[in-house]
Write a protein that holds these residues in place. Sequence first.
Motif, short mmCIF file in Angstrom:
data_model
loop_
_atom_site.label_atom_id
_atom_site.label_comp_id
_atom_site.label_asym_id
_atom_site.label_seq_id
_atom_site.Cartn_x
_atom_site.Cartn_y
_atom_site.Cartn_z
N HIS A 56 0.49 -1.12 -0.10
CA HIS A 56 -0.19 0.17 0.42
C HIS A 56 0.76 1.06 0.11
O HIS A 56 1.74 1.13 0.29
N VAL A 57 0.16 2.49 -0.29
CA VAL A 57 0.63 3.51 -0.55
C VAL A 57 1.85 4.04 0.90
O VAL A 57 2.41 4.42 0.80
N ILE A 58 1.22 3.50 1.92
CA ILE A 58 1.68 3.66 2.95
C ILE A 58 3.11 3.15 3.20
O ILE A 58 3.59 3.18 4.20
N ASP A 59 3.18 2.15 2.52
CA ASP A 59 3.94 1.61 2.69
C ASP A 59 5.46 1.84 1.98
O ASP A 59 7.21 1.80 2.25
N ILE A 60 5.70 3.30 1.57
CA ILE A 60 6.63 3.92 0.59
C ILE A 60 7.62 4.42 2.09
O ILE A 60 9.22 4.30 1.81
N VAL A 61 7.05 5.27 3.13
CA VAL A 61 7.72 5.61 4.13
C VAL A 61 8.87 4.68 4.64
O VAL A 61 10.26 4.97 4.60
N PRO A 62 8.54 3.48 5.05
CA PRO A 62 9.08 2.74 5.97
C PRO A 62 10.50 2.05 5.11
O PRO A 62 10.94 1.99 5.32
N THR A 63 9.77 1.89 3.64
CA THR A 63 11.05 1.49 3.00
C THR A 63 11.64 2.38 2.54
O THR A 63 12.73 2.12 2.42
#
Length: 390
Positions: free
Chosen positions: A35-42
Amino acid sequence: MKQIPSFFGGTRNGMAISWPARITDKGGIRTQFHHVIDIVPTLLEVTGIPAPVMVDGVAQKPIEGVSLAYTFDKADADAPSPHKLQYFEMAGVQGLYNDGWMLSAVPLRPPWNIVGKAIEDPATAYKFELYDLRKDWTQYTDVAAQNPVKVQEMRDLMFGQFAKYQVLPLDASALTRMVTARPNPAGGRLVYTYGGDSITGIPHGGAPNLLSTSYTITADIEVPASGAEGMILTEGGRFGGYGFYLLKGKPVFTWNLLDLKRVRWEGAEALAPGKHTIEYDFKYDGLGFATLAFNSLSGLGRPATGTLKVDGKVVATQAMDRTVPLTLQWDETFDIGADTGTPVDDHDYQVPFAFTGKLEKLTIALDPPKLTSEDKQKLMEAYRAAQDAK
């Protein structure tokens, strides 16, 4: 589209990631759910930057989502996704992904129909379909009837997520939700005065709202001996907005009506060197946002008359048969002294089009529509009719 988040036709997007120094599987495809919320953790993982716990003394909420960096290695091309649970919700339409299953609320209105009363009790108003995405990623075959226990389990999980992430109470209104005032530094203010410095990048919420209202913009400027041009004030851009500027020394005000039409006021002569006061006065013929409380759009996008003045003298007057009713493009900003987005008219200038004179003061005074006794009576009649219809 995104207003139907329970079906991936509106929210499933491909993404390309390039990092030659680290990702060697050039052209590789990954199909894990993320999901798009996974970009920052990446980004935090690959840069080695820890998630902040405090910023300027303010405790930070945990960053939601999980890193997808594990997919970068070819050996993990088929590794299971750690993102097992994800809720979806927009304007009351609900959905939940859970480890290969998708619970999808069937929309009750098409996304383009933003007028009308809100869906009452959205927590119970929708029919739900169930899809096994492991076999049916296109969400073609509804298996809810064969799996009633799974549907209830997914629904319970979904509302647990809604409670956890402050989604409740659900709001299934459309137009009224779009224009409802939100907390912002400009709330309730009718007069805005800006100093002579260039100020750019102000979001719409922190700027004067010039839609569906009368207003007057007054700029006190000084033109140098060499002449001046450039942007004094703008909001919006190529696909809707306004600009107040000097073009080859001549004062210009342009209203871009959603790129369908541009209405332009222009002085006949370039301003001579020295101090000047240029003013744009806009008289709106409508009731404005007050009518929204009665489910009426009759007061929005109404005609108006604009008048451009230089040093108290009228240099251009023009009527508009319609105006922008609700909102300007959300990826543009309110700018003074330059234009940081796209031009309101590409034929006149290109950004940043910085003002080359001296802007001493800029004042914007709003004059919201006032309801007469007759207006109030009509609105009450419309309100009663709407209540009877319910």
